[in-house]
Design an enzyme around this catalytic site. Structure first.
Site, PDB file in Angstrom:
ATOM      1  N   GLN A  79       0.816  -1.210   0.000  1.00  0.00           N
ATOM      2  CA  GLN A  79       0.000   0.000   0.000  1.00  0.00           C
ATOM      3  C   GLN A  79       0.856   1.270   0.000  1.00  0.00           C
ATOM      4  O   GLN A  79       2.052   1.241   0.293  1.00  0.00           O
ATOM      5  CB  GLN A  79      -0.915   0.022   1.227  1.00  0.00           C
ATOM      6  CG  GLN A  79      -2.031  -1.005   1.173  1.00  0.00           C
ATOM      7  CD  GLN A  79      -3.072  -0.747   2.239  1.00  0.00           C
ATOM      8  OE1 GLN A  79      -3.096  -1.393   3.261  1.00  0.00           O
ATOM      9  NE2 GLN A  79      -3.931   0.229   1.979  1.00  0.00           N
ATOM     10  N   HIS A  80       0.194   2.392  -0.328  1.00  0.00           N
ATOM     11  CA  HIS A  80       0.694   3.758  -0.125  1.00  0.00           C
ATOM     12  C   HIS A  80       1.762   4.235  -1.106  1.00  0.00           C
ATOM     13  O   HIS A  80       2.066   5.428  -1.147  1.00  0.00           O
ATOM     14  CB  HIS A  80       1.248   3.953   1.290  1.00  0.00           C
ATOM     15  CG  HIS A  80       0.370   3.464   2.387  1.00  0.00           C
ATOM     16  ND1 HIS A  80      -0.931   3.874   2.542  1.00  0.00           N
ATOM     17  CD2 HIS A  80       0.614   2.586   3.402  1.00  0.00           C
ATOM     18  CE1 HIS A  80      -1.447   3.280   3.599  1.00  0.00           C
ATOM     19  NE2 HIS A  80      -0.555   2.490   4.132  1.00  0.00           N
ATOM     20  N   ASP A 242      -2.187  -4.994  -0.150  1.00  0.00           N
ATOM     21  CA  ASP A 242      -1.815  -6.295   0.421  1.00  0.00           C
ATOM     22  C   ASP A 242      -2.599  -6.624   1.678  1.00  0.00           C
ATOM     23  O   ASP A 242      -2.911  -7.799   1.931  1.00  0.00           O
ATOM     24  CB  ASP A 242      -0.309  -6.372   0.674  1.00  0.00           C
ATOM     25  CG  ASP A 242       0.237  -5.202   1.489  1.00  0.00           C
ATOM     26  OD1 ASP A 242      -0.537  -4.326   1.906  1.00  0.00           O
ATOM     27  OD2 ASP A 242       1.467  -5.159   1.692  1.00  0.00           O
TER      28      ASP A 242
END
Length: 493
Positions: A79-80, A242
């Protein structure tokens, strides 16, 4: 043989699994390592090309006949991460990752422009924290204005793989909720947050369409299929972050269960039917990839901690297991505060790891290693306390991630968290979740809940229960840990 393909783009490696859904077994699994650039200033970056190379390398390790058996695929991703594209889908800069803590100033600037931390939480459900995508966008504007001017699209890591596979730009709701500029209650981009990030440019023009349902985003492009050895034209699902795919892969698709991931980072999260917003901002108010919400706590140092100390002591995996299993609870007073890469919870991006309580008689390898395991687990226990305090039910913990393979660590989790621990036979976590999501594309009339119930099986030999005496012992040590964190935090706040 008929299979579905799950792809998991992690931080340290990219993993693929081919799941034979007719025989209920994993037909093949393979992975390829990923490089990671980090420095002492908190920078953590990868090149998007490394991801594509790893995808090719991982699939090349799978038998061609098995690759040709895939009927659908989905992608899970870290992520991110911030992937900035120009109009021709060329990546404009190295990808800053979830573990990048170099944008603390940008976080403060965005929240100040928005009206403060509490205002951010009230509006979007989340503050802007180092690691979230929002601050990385402002960072690019400040440090590379030419690339920012050319930026035509903002994607996340799994979105970029989807783009490569299908040619389609889009973003899935669960992963999008980790950007910091999604209103998680309304499931739409926060116009006020986008304005706080840049008052001079309409960032809506750079945002892809938001998807809420698992349906094909497109088909595998023929030229890519040829390169990867996969059938051309198979459907590609929406995928997800994820953690969202890990929720599917661990059966966390109905209220009552919690998933704990013992990976590079540590996470603990639960399924919720309504938004769960933490006024303090410790719990991330994320959406799930299954139509609900996924309140989550993330720590940045989980197996990072154990690997650092294992390397320091030149201990292999077998030796690590022997030493932590033979060392008493509480590590004879040695305590590790695992903030080696800075930390998100507590929000201490500039923090560093601390080992305290050392004396002339307890400075032993076993105590150092066990304290690393306990410290990483205490940090996640805090997340369970916060989640239950927000009304989230917790009947058991389902474990995933590399740390789960330690018999002793699984038992430590049960004892520190005072909850039974469940492990499934299908322990591929996010990759298996992606495979189940791909399976839903084939059998569109079956809910993801039913798929989880059908294809997940408990591994009774690895499940464990806490003992009352161990829970009492660890409660005392956990309280000492919390006091130590409060004290150390003043050094790095």
């Amino acid at each position: 043989m008929n299979t579905v393909l799950g792809i998991d783009l992690g931080t340290q490696a990219l993993k693929v699994i081919f799941y034979d859904f007719e025989r209920w077994n994993v037909a093949a699994t393979a992975s390829a390592p990923l490089e990671l650039y980090q420095d002492d200033a908190g920078v953590a970056e990868q090149q998007s090309l490394w991801w594509l190379n790893a995808l090719h390398d991982a699939l090349a390790r799978v038998d061609p006949e098995i690759r040709r058996s895939a009927l659908a695929l989905s992608v899970s991703g870290q992520q991110h991460g911030f992937v900035a594209l120009d109009r021709k889908n060329r990546v404009l800069a190295p990808v800053k990752l979830w573990c990048d803590t170099s944008t603390g100033i940008e976080c403060t600037e965005i929240m100040r422009a928005f009206g403060g931390r509490s205002a951010c939480i009230n509006e979007t459900g989340n503050p802007i924290l180092p690691g979230y995508t929002a601050s990385k966008v402002l960072w690019l504007k400040k440090t590379n204005p030419e690339a920012y001017r050319r930026m035509d699209c903002i994607l996340l890591p799994h979105d970029y793989l989807n783009l490569y596979l299908t040619g389609e730009r889009c973003m899935e709701m669960g992963d999008a909720s980790g950007t910091g500029f999604l209103d998680i209650r309304q499931r739409c981009w926060s116009q006020k947050m986008l304005l706080a990030m840049d008052s001079e440019r309409d960032l809506n023009d750079c945002l892809p369409s938001l998807l809420t349902r698992n349906e094909p985003i497109g088909c595998l492009r023929p030229e890519v299929a040829d390169d990867l050895g996969l059938p051309a034209g198979i459907p590609v699902g929406i995928g997800g972050g994820d953690n969202m795919m890990g929720a599917i892969g661990t059966g966390n698709v109905r209220p009552g269960n919690m998933t704990m991931s013992l990976g590079t980072s540590g996470t603990v999260y639960a399924c919720a039917e309504q938004p769960v917003v933490d006024p303090k901002g410790d719990i991330a108010a994320f959406c799930s990839s299954t139509g609900g919400w996924l309140p989550l706590l993330c720590t940045m140092n989980c197996t990072v901690t154990t690997e650092l100390l294992r390397d320091l002591l030149s201990t292999d995996i077998a030796g690590f297991e022997v030493m932590i299993s033979s060392t008493p609870r509480g590590a004879q007073g040695v305590m590790t505060l695992p903030f080696f890469n800075g930390e998100r919870t507590p929000n201490l991006p500039d923090a560093r790891g601390c080992i305290i309580g050392l004396s002339g008689h307890n400075t032993k390898s076993g105590n150092l290693l066990r304290s690393a395991v306990e410290g990483a687990t205490f940090a996640l226990r805090y997340g369970i306390d916060q989640l239950t305090g927000l009304g989230v039910d917790a009947n058991e913990i389902v474990l995933t991630g590399g740390g789960m393979n330690s018999d002793t660590w699984r038992q430590i989790v049960a004892e520190i968290c005072a909850l039974p621990v469940t492990v499934y036979q299908q322990d591929e976590g996010a990759a298996f979740g992606a495979a189940l999501q791909a399976l839903q594309l084939i059998d569109g009339h079956t809910s993801i809940v039913d798929l989880v119930d059908t294809h997940l099986e408990r591994d009774e030999k690895r499940c464990c229960e806490p003992s009352e005496s161990a829970v009492r012992n660890y409660q005392e040590v956990y309280e000492e840990y919390q006091r130590a964190v409060a004290t150390i935090s003043t050094l790095y706040a």
